[in-house]
Scaffold this active site. Structure first.
Site, mmCIF file in Angstrom:
data_model
loop_
_atom_site.group_PDB
_atom_site.id
_atom_site.type_symbol
_atom_site.label_atom_id
_atom_site.label_comp_id
_atom_site.label_asym_id
_atom_site.label_seq_id
_atom_site.Cartn_x
_atom_site.Cartn_y
_atom_site.Cartn_z
ATOM 1 N N ARG A 136 0.812 -1.233 0.000
ATOM 2 C CA ARG A 136 0.000 0.000 0.000
ATOM 3 C C ARG A 136 0.836 1.270 0.000
ATOM 4 N NH1 ARG A 136 -2.691 -3.223 3.460
ATOM 5 N NH2 ARG A 136 -4.501 -4.212 2.502
ATOM 6 N N LYS A 185 2.078 11.716 -11.025
ATOM 7 C CA LYS A 185 1.267 10.790 -11.816
ATOM 8 C C LYS A 185 2.107 9.561 -12.129
ATOM 9 C CE LYS A 185 -1.746 13.801 -14.481
ATOM 10 N NZ LYS A 185 -2.147 14.068 -15.868
ATOM 11 N N GLU A 206 8.832 20.120 -24.637
ATOM 12 C CA GLU A 206 8.072 20.338 -23.396
ATOM 13 C C GLU A 206 8.589 21.599 -22.689
ATOM 14 O OE1 GLU A 206 5.371 18.778 -22.355
ATOM 15 O OE2 GLU A 206 5.410 16.761 -23.242
ATOM 16 N N LYS A 229 6.393 23.477 -13.436
ATOM 17 C CA LYS A 229 5.513 22.320 -13.211
ATOM 18 C C LYS A 229 5.157 22.228 -11.728
ATOM 19 C CE LYS A 229 4.094 17.748 -14.124
ATOM 20 N NZ LYS A 229 4.169 16.512 -14.867
ATOM 21 N N GLU A 283 -5.439 17.490 -10.739
ATOM 22 C CA GLU A 283 -5.917 17.834 -12.072
ATOM 23 C C GLU A 283 -7.344 18.355 -12.124
ATOM 24 O OE1 GLU A 283 -3.865 16.267 -15.218
ATOM 25 O OE2 GLU A 283 -5.629 15.668 -16.356
ATOM 26 N N ARG A 315 -4.248 22.579 -13.533
ATOM 27 C CA ARG A 315 -3.288 21.613 -14.077
ATOM 28 C C ARG A 315 -3.504 21.395 -15.572
ATOM 29 N NH1 ARG A 315 -0.667 16.510 -10.736
ATOM 30 N NH2 ARG A 315 0.678 15.835 -12.411
ATOM 31 N N ASN A 356 -1.552 20.743 -20.356
ATOM 32 C CA ASN A 356 -1.954 20.050 -21.585
ATOM 33 C C ASN A 356 -1.855 20.937 -22.820
ATOM 34 O OD1 ASN A 356 -2.474 17.623 -20.397
ATOM 35 N ND2 ASN A 356 -4.623 18.100 -19.973
ATOM 36 N N HIS A 359 -1.351 19.548 -26.205
ATOM 37 C CA HIS A 359 -1.511 18.093 -26.099
ATOM 38 C C HIS A 359 -2.787 17.566 -26.757
ATOM 39 C CE1 HIS A 359 1.997 18.355 -23.650
ATOM 40 N NE2 HIS A 359 1.955 17.096 -23.280
ATOM 41 N N HIS A 384 -1.802 14.580 -28.885
ATOM 42 C CA HIS A 384 -2.211 13.200 -28.581
ATOM 43 C C HIS A 384 -2.890 12.559 -29.777
ATOM 44 C CE1 HIS A 384 -2.257 13.882 -23.942
ATOM 45 N NE2 HIS A 384 -1.111 13.370 -24.359
ATOM 46 N N HIS A 435 6.961 11.717 -28.254
ATOM 47 C CA HIS A 435 5.876 12.503 -27.682
ATOM 48 C C HIS A 435 6.039 14.016 -27.930
ATOM 49 C CE1 HIS A 435 2.881 13.809 -24.827
ATOM 50 N NE2 HIS A 435 3.803 14.494 -24.167
HETATM 51 N N1 NAD Z 1 3.958 10.941 -15.062
HETATM 52 C C1 NAD Z 1 3.825 12.014 -15.792
HETATM 53 O O1 NAD Z 1 3.385 13.063 -15.328
HETATM 54 C C2 NAD Z 1 4.260 11.955 -17.219
HETATM 55 C C3 NAD Z 1 4.417 13.144 -17.946
HETATM 56 C C4 NAD Z 1 4.894 13.058 -19.244
HETATM 57 C C5 NAD Z 1 5.181 11.819 -19.806
HETATM 58 N N2 NAD Z 1 5.012 10.683 -19.066
HETATM 59 C C6 NAD Z 1 5.320 9.359 -19.635
HETATM 60 O O2 NAD Z 1 6.719 9.313 -19.906
HETATM 61 C C7 NAD Z 1 6.939 8.333 -20.913
HETATM 62 C C8 NAD Z 1 7.974 8.857 -21.885
HETATM 63 O O3 NAD Z 1 9.174 9.084 -21.208
HETATM 64 P P1 NAD Z 1 10.562 9.238 -21.992
HETATM 65 O O4 NAD Z 1 10.378 10.160 -23.121
HETATM 66 O O5 NAD Z 1 11.584 9.520 -20.968
HETATM 67 O O6 NAD Z 1 10.746 7.812 -22.667
HETATM 68 P P2 NAD Z 1 11.414 6.442 -22.193
HETATM 69 O O7 NAD Z 1 11.360 6.256 -20.748
HETATM 70 O O8 NAD Z 1 10.834 5.393 -23.068
HETATM 71 O O9 NAD Z 1 12.936 6.667 -22.607
HETATM 72 C C9 NAD Z 1 13.274 6.852 -23.939
HETATM 73 C C10 NAD Z 1 14.470 5.999 -24.326
HETATM 74 O O10 NAD Z 1 15.652 6.564 -23.792
HETATM 75 C C11 NAD Z 1 16.427 5.571 -23.135
HETATM 76 N N3 NAD Z 1 17.185 6.261 -22.093
HETATM 77 C C12 NAD Z 1 16.736 6.732 -20.910
HETATM 78 N N4 NAD Z 1 17.697 7.440 -20.308
HETATM 79 C C13 NAD Z 1 18.783 7.398 -21.103
HETATM 80 C C14 NAD Z 1 20.080 7.966 -21.039
HETATM 81 N N5 NAD Z 1 20.444 8.766 -20.038
HETATM 82 N N6 NAD Z 1 20.945 7.698 -22.044
HETATM 83 C C15 NAD Z 1 20.561 6.933 -23.090
HETATM 84 N N7 NAD Z 1 19.351 6.403 -23.233
HETATM 85 C C16 NAD Z 1 18.466 6.642 -22.243
HETATM 86 C C17 NAD Z 1 15.432 4.561 -22.669
HETATM 87 O O11 NAD Z 1 16.050 3.307 -22.503
HETATM 88 C C18 NAD Z 1 14.408 4.579 -23.803
HETATM 89 O O12 NAD Z 1 14.836 3.721 -24.832
HETATM 90 C C19 NAD Z 1 5.590 8.057 -21.541
HETATM 91 O O13 NAD Z 1 5.171 6.764 -21.171
HETATM 92 C C20 NAD Z 1 4.669 9.098 -20.949
HETATM 93 O O14 NAD Z 1 3.341 8.637 -20.792
HETATM 94 C C21 NAD Z 1 4.552 10.736 -17.800
HETATM 95 ZN ZN ZN Z 2 3.679 15.997 -22.705
#
Ligand code: NAD
Ligand code: ZN
Length: 361
Positions: free
Chosen positions: A119, A141, A183, A225, A235, A239, A243, A246, A250, A263
């Site tokens: 939990r 999130k 972003e 942020k 949200e 918040r 978006n 977005h 999206h 993204h």
């Molecule tokens: N929680 C939130 O508020 C929130 C906000 C925005 C996005 N997200 C989520 O984040 C995700 C996208 O995150 P992302 O863009 O970081 O993608 P990701 O986590 O898939 O990473 C992208 C790639 O980079 C590689 N990588 C990571 N760090 C590295 C480094 N230092 N050197 C070399 N390679 C590296 C990873 O192995 C992966 O192949 C999505 O699933 C999205 O939904 C969440």
């Molecule tokens: Zn985004």
């Protein structure tokens, strides 16, 4: 170099984001000071650990290590299950601290595991992509995808500390880095003309990973942020400004099955769409609209959307439950650094602006 500390004041838990070049060396100290007492479990991906594992494990000291796959396809309950297995086998108890070291996918998946294991156990984020440093590691999130849709399963769960070291970005593929920068452009557009201007003036230094520039843009983004989620943790209306860009973004990602665009690239189109729409309504000056288009163009070429029809993209937007709620809520820019949320955007306006930015009729 001294680290920058950005406090996040959410009602469920206050915590700090530490941003600094080389700050990973201080991990043990920072985690101790954040109140962690029990055993530590570092969860990362094979890919991230291969390059950054030695630095991180040396800095953390004694910790168990759990490696899982990353990338959007691994953002599943199955990966969460793998983490639970390892935690149970490793006899992690309520005092355990789970440390997520990786991009946004690792942060979201590991965060969800931490939110639900026993939990909820203590969570630390070590974001290793620009996107994770400026966006996903802050705000709480967490969650995973379902085969029927992205991020359908999740929770709000704040970490106890976030440690962001721009040094890790040197191994990030260029495209991933640029994708995170869109972003940052978004934060400039919604809250900070100074940040927007800095991106514009210092872009070549930023693209060559100048440490001072990186600490500046990461900490400024975190501050924005943090201030938005502090006002509105769960949200409601405020918040929603996060978006910005977005809605169309999206739809573009979904229309291409999350394969063609990173993204941020899709969000870049989304920002161009709302800027065009706002300018047509007379809410945004032509000069501000062009400044955004120029900055996005300077950041590099975006994958084409000329085979995507504006009509089908608008259909996707209208089906998107989250933005629908009876009406489509759209965040429109009114100045660089200012926005307004409207709920009367018509499909016709959206189609028109989508065509202007490159979609097919
Ligand atoms: N929680 C939130 O508020 C929130 C906000 C925005 C996005 N997200 C989520 O984040 C995700 C996208 O995150 P992302 O863009 O970081 O993608 P990701 O986590 O898939 O990473 C992208 C790639 O980079 C590689 N990588 C990571 N760090 C590295 C480094 N230092 N050197 C070399 N390679 C590296 C990873 O192995 C992966 O192949 C999505 O699933 C999205 O939904 C969440
Ligand atoms: Zn985004």
């Amino acid at each position: 170099m001294k680290a920058t500390v950005v406090p996040v004041h959410t009602s469920s838990k206050p915590y700090n984001v530490h941003v600094g070049t080389g700050i990973l060396k201080q991990l043990n100290d920072l985690i101790n000071k954040s109140g962690a007492t029990g055993r530590r479990f570092v969860v990362s991906s094979h890919k991230v650990w291969e390059t950054h594992g030695p630095t991180i494990s040396k800095a953390i000291g004694r910790a168990d290590n759990i490696l899982v796959p990353d990338g959007e396809r691994a953002k599943t309950v199955k990966t969460v299950g793998t983490i639970y297995d390892a935690l149970i086998q490793g006899e992690a108890d309520r005092t355990a601290t789970i440390i997520a070291a990786g991009g946004g996918v690792i942060g979201d998946v590991v965060g969800f595991a931490a939110a639900t294991y026993l939990r909820g156990v203590r969570l630390v984020h070590i974001p290793t992509t620009l996107l994770a440093q400026v966006d996903s590691s802050i705000g709480g999130k967490v969650g995973v995808n379902h085969r029927l849709g992205k991020n359908l399963i999740g929770a709000f769960y704040q970490p106890s500390i976030v440690v962001s070291d721009p040094n890790v970005l040197s191994t990030l593929p260029r495209r991933e880095f640029r994708s995170g920068l869109y972003e940052v452009v978004k934060y400039g557009m919604i809250r900070d003309p100074g940040l927007f201007q800095r991106l514009h003036s210092n872009l070549s230094n930023i693209l060559s990973l100048d440490p001072i520039e990186l600490v500046h843009i990461i900490s400024t983004s975190c501050r924005i942020k943090a201030s938005v989620v502090s006002e509105d943790e769960y949200e409601g209306n405020i918040r929603r400004i996060l978006n910005f860009g977005h809605t169309a973004g999206h739809a573009i990602e979904a229309a291409t099955r999350y394969r063609r665009f990173r993204h941020g690239e899709a969000i870049a189109y989304g920002m161009l769409v709302v800027a065009d729409l706002a300018a047509r309504r007379g809410l945004l000056t032509q000069a501000d609209k062009e400044a955004l288009a120029e900055l996005i163009a300077e950041l590099g070429q975006l994958p084409s959307i000329k085979d995507l029809s504006a009509k089908s993209l608008v259909e996707i937007m209208r089906r998107d439950k989250k933005v629908l709620k009876g009406r489509l809520h759209v965040v429109l820019p009114t100045h660089i650094g200012k926005t307004m949320i409207v709920d009367d955007v018509t499909p016709k306006e959206l189609k028109q602006s989508l065509r202007v930015v490159g979609a097919a009729p």
